[in-house]
Design a protein around this motif. Structure first.
Motif, short mmCIF file in Angstrom:
data_model
loop_
_atom_site.label_atom_id
_atom_site.label_comp_id
_atom_site.label_asym_id
_atom_site.label_seq_id
_atom_site.Cartn_x
_atom_site.Cartn_y
_atom_site.Cartn_z
N SER A 92 0.85 -1.18 0.00
CA SER A 92 0.00 0.00 0.00
C SER A 92 0.89 1.24 0.00
O SER A 92 2.07 1.17 0.31
N GLY A 93 0.31 2.37 -0.35
CA GLY A 93 1.09 3.60 -0.43
C GLY A 93 0.46 4.51 -1.46
O GLY A 93 -0.74 4.42 -1.72
N GLU A 94 1.28 5.36 -2.07
CA GLU A 94 0.75 6.40 -2.95
C GLU A 94 1.31 6.32 -4.37
O GLU A 94 2.46 5.91 -4.56
N VAL A 95 0.48 6.75 -5.30
CA VAL A 95 0.93 6.95 -6.68
C VAL A 95 0.87 8.44 -6.97
O VAL A 95 -0.20 9.05 -6.83
N ILE A 96 1.98 8.99 -7.38
CA ILE A 96 2.01 10.40 -7.76
C ILE A 96 1.51 10.53 -9.19
O ILE A 96 2.00 9.83 -10.09
N MET A 97 0.51 11.39 -9.38
CA MET A 97 -0.05 11.57 -10.72
C MET A 97 -0.53 13.00 -10.90
O MET A 97 -0.76 13.72 -9.93
N PHE A 114 -3.48 1.47 -4.07
CA PHE A 114 -2.82 2.71 -3.68
C PHE A 114 -3.80 3.87 -3.55
O PHE A 114 -4.91 3.81 -4.07
N SER A 115 -3.34 4.93 -2.89
CA SER A 115 -4.06 6.20 -2.93
C SER A 115 -3.41 7.07 -3.99
O SER A 115 -2.19 7.08 -4.12
N PRO A 116 -4.23 7.82 -4.72
CA PRO A 116 -3.63 8.80 -5.64
C PRO A 116 -3.07 9.98 -4.86
O PRO A 116 -3.65 10.40 -3.87
N HIS A 117 -1.94 10.47 -5.30
CA HIS A 117 -1.37 11.70 -4.74
C HIS A 117 -1.25 12.67 -5.92
O HIS A 117 -0.38 12.51 -6.77
N PHE A 118 -2.17 13.65 -5.96
CA PHE A 118 -2.23 14.54 -7.12
C PHE A 118 -1.20 15.67 -6.99
O PHE A 118 -1.03 16.24 -5.90
N VAL A 119 -0.55 15.99 -8.09
CA VAL A 119 0.35 17.15 -8.09
C VAL A 119 0.02 18.03 -9.29
O VAL A 119 -0.63 17.60 -10.25
N ASP A 120 0.49 19.25 -9.20
CA ASP A 120 0.16 20.24 -10.22
C ASP A 120 1.03 20.03 -11.47
O ASP A 120 2.00 19.27 -11.46
N ILE A 121 0.61 20.72 -12.53
CA ILE A 121 1.26 20.56 -13.83
C ILE A 121 2.08 21.78 -14.18
O ILE A 121 1.93 22.86 -13.61
N ASP A 122 2.95 21.57 -15.16
CA ASP A 122 3.63 22.68 -15.83
C ASP A 122 2.59 23.35 -16.75
O ASP A 122 2.06 22.68 -17.65
N PRO A 123 2.28 24.63 -16.55
CA PRO A 123 1.19 25.24 -17.33
C PRO A 123 1.51 25.36 -18.82
O PRO A 123 0.59 25.53 -19.62
N GLU A 124 2.79 25.26 -19.18
CA GLU A 124 3.13 25.34 -20.62
C GLU A 124 2.90 24.00 -21.32
O GLU A 124 2.36 23.95 -22.42
N ALA A 132 7.09 19.92 -8.46
CA ALA A 132 5.96 19.46 -7.64
C ALA A 132 6.10 17.97 -7.31
O ALA A 132 5.76 17.53 -6.20
N VAL A 133 6.60 17.21 -8.27
CA VAL A 133 6.80 15.77 -8.03
C VAL A 133 7.83 15.59 -6.93
O VAL A 133 7.64 14.80 -5.99
N ARG A 134 8.94 16.33 -7.05
CA ARG A 134 10.00 16.21 -6.05
C ARG A 134 9.44 16.49 -4.65
O ARG A 134 9.72 15.79 -3.69
N ALA A 135 8.62 17.53 -4.56
CA ALA A 135 8.06 17.92 -3.26
C ALA A 135 7.07 16.88 -2.73
O ALA A 135 6.87 16.76 -1.52
N GLU A 352 -11.39 12.46 -0.01
CA GLU A 352 -10.42 11.51 0.53
C GLU A 352 -8.98 11.98 0.47
O GLU A 352 -8.15 11.53 1.26
N VAL A 353 -8.65 12.79 -0.53
CA VAL A 353 -7.24 13.10 -0.78
C VAL A 353 -6.98 14.57 -0.49
O VAL A 353 -7.61 15.45 -1.09
N VAL A 354 -6.09 14.83 0.44
CA VAL A 354 -5.73 16.21 0.76
C VAL A 354 -4.71 16.69 -0.27
O VAL A 354 -3.71 16.01 -0.53
N THR A 355 -4.99 17.82 -0.90
CA THR A 355 -4.07 18.31 -1.92
C THR A 355 -3.73 19.76 -1.66
O THR A 355 -4.56 20.52 -1.16
N PRO A 356 -2.50 20.16 -2.02
CA PRO A 356 -2.16 21.57 -1.99
C PRO A 356 -2.91 22.31 -3.11
O PRO A 356 -3.50 21.65 -3.98
#
Lengths: 408, 408
Positions: A92-97, A114-124, A132-135, A352-356
């Motif tokens: 169990s754990g997280e998938v960064i997407m 797994f739980s999804p772990h959402f991160v932001d995109i490059d706007p370009e 964001a992935v690193r963080a 379910e998923v806390v996101t910045p």
């Protein structure tokens, strides 16, 4: 042509397009060629389970993507679930997407445990932001799932470097990147694996289906077993060495391999016709204020498949994006909002998923839409659609007032 | 015919059957009829996603099984995973299932977030023992998955009563029970749902595919959404009310619906021919000591599909079951051990899942095998195979000695 606001289908006029114009590629090889394959399937008495055409297709796709292994699967979603389950090693754990993704993707993470772990995109680029992935990486991270946008594979090298440095698997949901390149290298061989789709709406049409490409021979062997209920084959010890792998029925049927082989042989023509449609849209819409066709960048150096035509709706445009979608759908142009809402806004993830905050994903998801594209859209359809959008631009205030009034 | 022990293929002789005789139904409707459907699919421009033929097939199957709802799915394994996930309400826990099951089934429980809890079978019916189920139920139990045997739906009423009294969902993996009855009632409407297969080896051939039957309208609506990535459709509030439901791509393609419709129309003929083959086996093998064709019980009162022919190998038979399988496979009779080993003996379950002794499942799994069956097996093939088995019986000691010697 529409001459009066009342002529618009949204106000009861006749739709401009009948039959409706879709957004999918919908390649249709000659039906007689397909029937030839079908007679062969009947004659060969091999109706399913790793038949001859699936093997031919896998070899052809491996060559096309310049990778060692291609594993055909029943559909791309199953391929993603399979890879998540194998690469995450059943823990169990997280998938960064990316938060800008197809709504089904976080469901696949949950199927794989797994739980999804959402991160932001490059706007370009509309793809995962490596910062964001690193963080987002923590001890709970089991896998990074990168989603190329229709016009860019994204920060491939950066993301692979981050993944490697943290010893985390990474793979690409490349359903929109068939026949594309990143720094001149073709998609298919990036990260631990890439997943592609053979759905009828995608560049290569197998009616349905998908495939996984990888240069990792051990991973390929695991996936081949996994798609057939994790049968150990000739190696009974394999289940001991990979106890976490969950099997399922992920096999592609001969019927789909037959179609996909025919469509793959047509891929250069498909891309040429896509490019002609895209260029026509660019030319026809160039002078309409407030809408911008998203460009395919670096056309001199990178290869694109030009499958999608997406426009940005800017504040000068008289209607909101959603009003524009509604108006065009009524006219028989089956346009679609582009990744909207972003997945972290959808139930149950929003709970379910806390996101910045994800300002880039939020902004992109609000302002774009897919225009009709693919084999069922002619250049004259594009000319007619441009005429409609010009009319909307010219009579925008009246149309907006009537549409908003109608809703009151 | 084999005259000398050396003539056996296992010792280098020519195989008796070429091409090999399979065990699957492998129905092949007229290819021209299928091509007619295919041209229609092309003309209708609806290549996938809930097309016209899928809708026709669902209606035809609902009528065939006398149930309210039929939900076509990409394959039966996905149908089982979907039902487990929905009925178990997304909470971790256990699924009670038979130890005599297809090896893939416990994997599906894990995909849906559960551990398998294996229980022993009724040695007469080869199906879940209601007493063992009652003993296995605990607070962790989320679902009961009942597996009918090829000759009996099992203790349907008892199991449903146990499930109801404990408020636990129950459904049936009925892939071998198409067109069968329990106490005169057709399969399809038992428990919360039943799952069937359209794989080419099953009674009704869709090349691949499966379907779920249920009389529960709410469950049916959930499954229809679930198979299409849990799209909310016209009801945006539905995700709120069923937050645990995980979507996926479980859609059946038009290509499969077309084949399944043709095969379903032939089902009475298939069953008649199956019965003729089964009766021929019974007659031809009646006097061979040590092998017994498993009977289809209560033929006057219950309906069977006669799809499988399974024999029991008794101590008078000169070879072990596995030796018999090896010998027949070499002769081109693609026979298969029957549910062997039982699933609780397979890795990783043998390590992960603590089970009580299961004497019935152990015994049944050691002593039975499937004989060739289905549309590619003629009555004269059966006569030839019986001749081979008579020869093995007559020269059993020599054959056993040579086979065992060859392995030393």
């Amino acid at each position: 042509m529409k001459r009066r606001v009342e002529d618009l289908a949204v106000f009861g006029g006749a739709p401009l397009f009948a039959p409706a114009l879709p957004t999918g590629q919908l390649d249709t090889p000659d039906v007689e060629d397909y029937i030839g394959h079908l007679r062969h399937i009947y004659r060969s008495r091999r109706l399913s389970n790793g038949g001859e055409l699936v093997q031919q297709l896998e070899a052809a796709l491996a060559e096309f993507h310049q990778v060692r292994h291609c594993i055909a699967v029943a559909n791309a979603a199953l391929g993603i679930a399979m890879l998540l389950q194998v690469l995450g090693e059943g823990r169990s754990g997280e998938v960064i997407m990316s938060a800008l993704a197809y709504r089904g993707v976080p469901h696949l993470a949950k199927w794989a445990g797994f739980s999804p772990h959402f991160v932001d995109i490059d706007p370009e680029l509309h793809t995962l932001d490596p910062q964001a992935v690193r963080a987002a990486i923590s001890d709970a991270t089991r896998c990074i799932l990168s989603l190329p946008s229709f016009f860019s594979p994204g920060h491939v090298d950066d993301l692979c470097r981050v993944a490697e440095s943290r010893n985390i698997p990474i793979f690409f949901d490349s359903v929109d990147s068939v026949a594309c390149t990143f720094r001149g290298r073709p998609t298919g061989g990036f990260g631990d694996a890439e997943v592609f789709s053979l759905h009828a709406t995608k560049l290569v049409n197998g009616f349905e289906g998908g495939y996984i490409t990888t240069n990792d021979s051990e991973l390929a062997a695991i996936l081949v077993r996994q798609r057939d209920f994790n049968q150990p084959g000739a190696d009974p010890g394999v289940a001991m060495r990979t106890p976490h792998v969950l099997g399922l029925n992920g096999k592609l049927n001969e019927l789909h391999a037959a179609m996909a082989l025919l469509s793959l042989a047509r891929v250069e023509g498909l891309i040429e016709r896509n490019k002609a449609r895209y260029d026509a849209y660019c030319a026809e819409l160039a002078d309409i204020p407030g809408i911008t066709v998203l460009p395919y960048p670096d056309q001199g150096r990178e290869r694109h498949n030009f499958r999608m035509v997406v426009i940005r709706v800017d504040p000068e445009w008289p209607l909101t994006r959603d009003e524009t979608v509604a108006l065009l759908n009524k006219e028989g142009a089956v346009v679609r909002a582009y990744y909207s809402p972003p997945v972290h806004r959808l139930h149950p993830w929003s709970v379910e998923v806390v996101t910045p905050p994800m300002p880039a994903a939020e902004r992109i998801s609000k302002g774009h839409l897919h225009l009709p594209a693919g084999e069922r859209v002619s250049l004259s359809n594009i000319h007619e659609l441009a005429g409609l959008l010009e009319f909307v631009s010219a009579r925008g205030d009246d149309i907006a007032r009537s549409m908003r009034g109608a809703r009151l």
